[in-house]
Design a protein around this motif. Structure first.
Motif, PDB file in Angstrom:
ATOM      1  N   UNK A  77       0.826  -1.213   0.000  1.00 24.16           N
ATOM      2  CA  UNK A  77       0.000   0.000   0.000  1.00 24.16           C
ATOM      3  C   UNK A  77       0.856   1.257   0.000  1.00 24.16           C
ATOM      4  N   UNK A  78       2.064   1.172  -0.566  1.00 23.16           N
ATOM      5  CA  UNK A  78       2.891   2.381  -0.673  1.00 23.16           C
ATOM      6  C   UNK A  78       2.419   3.202  -1.868  1.00 23.16           C
ATOM      7  N   UNK A  79       3.067   4.346  -2.059  1.00 17.53           N
ATOM      8  CA  UNK A  79       2.618   5.295  -3.081  1.00 17.53           C
ATOM      9  C   UNK A  79       2.732   4.749  -4.503  1.00 17.53           C
ATOM     10  N   UNK A  80       3.634   3.795  -4.705  1.00 17.37           N
ATOM     11  CA  UNK A  80       3.850   3.273  -6.061  1.00 17.37           C
ATOM     12  C   UNK A  80       3.046   2.004  -6.337  1.00 17.37           C
ATOM     13  N   UNK A  81       2.343   1.499  -5.339  1.00 18.23           N
ATOM     14  CA  UNK A  81       1.618   0.235  -5.497  1.00 18.23           C
ATOM     15  C   UNK A  81       0.392   0.422  -6.386  1.00 18.23           C
ATOM     16  N   UNK A  82       0.083  -0.598  -7.176  1.00 22.24           N
ATOM     17  CA  UNK A  82      -1.134  -0.579  -7.977  1.00 22.24           C
ATOM     18  C   UNK A  82      -2.323  -0.938  -7.086  1.00 22.24           C
ATOM     19  N   UNK A  83      -3.513  -0.656  -7.599  1.00 16.37           N
ATOM     20  CA  UNK A  83      -4.721  -0.992  -6.842  1.00 16.37           C
ATOM     21  C   UNK A  83      -4.852  -2.507  -6.728  1.00 16.37           C
ATOM     22  N   UNK A  84      -5.414  -3.004  -5.641  1.00 21.57           N
ATOM     23  CA  UNK A  84      -5.588  -4.455  -5.489  1.00 21.57           C
ATOM     24  C   UNK A  84      -6.596  -4.971  -6.500  1.00 21.57           C
ATOM     25  N   UNK A  85      -6.549  -6.254  -6.807  1.00 17.73           N
ATOM     26  CA  UNK A  85      -7.473  -6.792  -7.810  1.00 17.73           C
ATOM     27  C   UNK A  85      -8.905  -6.849  -7.298  1.00 17.73           C
ATOM     28  N   UNK A  86      -9.830  -6.777  -8.227  1.00 18.85           N
ATOM     29  CA  UNK A  86     -11.215  -7.097  -7.920  1.00 18.85           C
ATOM     30  C   UNK A  86     -11.314  -8.617  -7.855  1.00 18.85           C
ATOM     31  N   UNK A  87     -12.061  -9.124  -6.893  1.00 14.37           N
ATOM     32  CA  UNK A  87     -12.110 -10.568  -6.665  1.00 14.37           C
ATOM     33  C   UNK A  87     -13.486 -11.112  -7.016  1.00 14.37           C
ATOM     34  N   UNK A  88     -13.485 -12.179  -7.800  1.00 11.91           N
ATOM     35  CA  UNK A  88     -14.716 -12.902  -8.130  1.00 11.91           C
ATOM     36  C   UNK A  88     -14.528 -14.340  -7.665  1.00 11.91           C
ATOM     37  N   UNK A  89     -15.419 -14.810  -6.810  1.00 13.03           N
ATOM     38  CA  UNK A  89     -15.351 -16.186  -6.349  1.00 13.03           C
ATOM     39  C   UNK A  89     -16.125 -17.089  -7.315  1.00 13.03           C
ATOM     40  N   UNK A  90     -15.559 -18.264  -7.554  1.00 15.02           N
ATOM     41  CA  UNK A  90     -16.203 -19.264  -8.400  1.00 15.02           C
ATOM     42  C   UNK A  90     -16.561 -20.436  -7.497  1.00 15.02           C
ATOM     43  N   UNK A  91     -17.825 -20.795  -7.463  1.00 11.69           N
ATOM     44  CA  UNK A  91     -18.268 -21.798  -6.496  1.00 11.69           C
ATOM     45  C   UNK A  91     -19.372 -22.669  -7.063  1.00 11.69           C
ATOM     46  N   UNK A  92     -19.402 -23.926  -6.648  1.00  9.25           N
ATOM     47  CA  UNK A  92     -20.565 -24.760  -6.899  1.00  9.25           C
ATOM     48  C   UNK A  92     -21.715 -24.200  -6.062  1.00  9.25           C
TER      49      UNK A  92
END
Length: 269
Positions: A77-92
């Protein structure tokens, strides 16, 4: 919209089908890697920094929820870090899982993947990616969503299990009886859990996830995906200049780091 993704799915045919459907519905999405377990998903996500991660809930070793938690804890989470990914769960299909994901405002797709449902997910992802930059702290929405999901998961732990009062730690031909009330903290150690008391340490062959289902969560607090501490053992919590929260214990030299998912436990009154 040009975006990147990672797929974590331990069934190769399902992974290939998901990738093919994504290519058809979202041609500008580039899948950087396909992996079959949560540990690889974490490692490759931190290495490649995708915009979206599709996580199968049930994978060998680290499951999808554990991988999402690890991503939220380990993402820089420093100034040069990219945004975290969006998460999609795959589930039965699982009624509890679906309710939990909806409550936590996290997206999910059901197996077998349906084109119409996946198309809606792609639209939501594209809209969310387009809004990026509106939130100063890009990590906070992910952290808050996962806090909600983890809270539901813990509250829905398997009922009927007797709380642990005594641990049996084996070393060679000796079994040591360790009262749970003597434990200062538990810490994951490969296939074992370290059990730390004021006098010594022990190893038990049990996952921290399984152990948590047998602990009184009012007395023992999870502060990291690999650490659970007895609340009464905590002497103080302090933040450094970077905002990292560290716990000092009564009568023990250990300093325990609190992950960003659990810092909300420690607020002044």
């Amino acid at each position: 919209m040009h975006a990147t993704a990672l797929i974590a799915e331990d069934e190769p045919l399902l992974a290939a089908h998901l990738q093919a459907e994504l290519q058809r519905l979202w041609p500008d999405l580039r899948v950087l890697a396909t992996v079959g377990d949560g540990a690889s998903a974490l490692r490759e996500s931190l290495a490649h920094r995708p915009d979206v991660v599709f996580l199968d809930i049930r994978m060998p070793g680290m499951n999808g929820l554990d991988a999402a938690q690890a991503l939220a804890e380990d993402w820089p989470d420093d100034d040069t870090a990219s945004a975290p990914p969006l998460i999609v769960f795959v589930t039965a299909y699982d009624e509890y899982a679906v309710r939990a994901f909806e409550h936590a405002a996290l997206d999910y797709v059901l197996k077998p993947v349906q084109t119409e449902r996946l198309a809606r997910t792609c639209e939501r992802l594209q809209a969310a990616l387009a809004r990026r930059g509106e939130t100063p702290n890009q990590l906070e929405p992910l952290v808050e969503q996962l806090r909600g999901l983890l809270g539901i998961a813990h509250a829905s732990a398997e009922p009927g299990l007797e709380p642990l009062h005594m641990l049996q730690a084996s070393a060679g031909n000796t079994i040591t009886m360790v009262p749970v009330d003597d434990v200062l903290y538990f810490e994951s150690a490969d296939k074992y859990v370290r059990v730390v008391t004021a006098e010594r340490e022990h190893l038990i062959r049990l996952s921290l996830r399984d152990l948590l289902q047998r602990l009184d969560t009012r007395a023992f607090w999870q502060i990291h995906r690999g650490t659970v501490v007895r609340a009464q053992a905590i002497a103080s919590a302090s933040r450094d200049e970077a905002g990292k929260l560290t716990l000092r214990l009564h009568g023990h030299e250990a300093r325990l780091v609190v992950s960003r998912l659990y810092t909300d436990r420690f607020k002044g009154m």
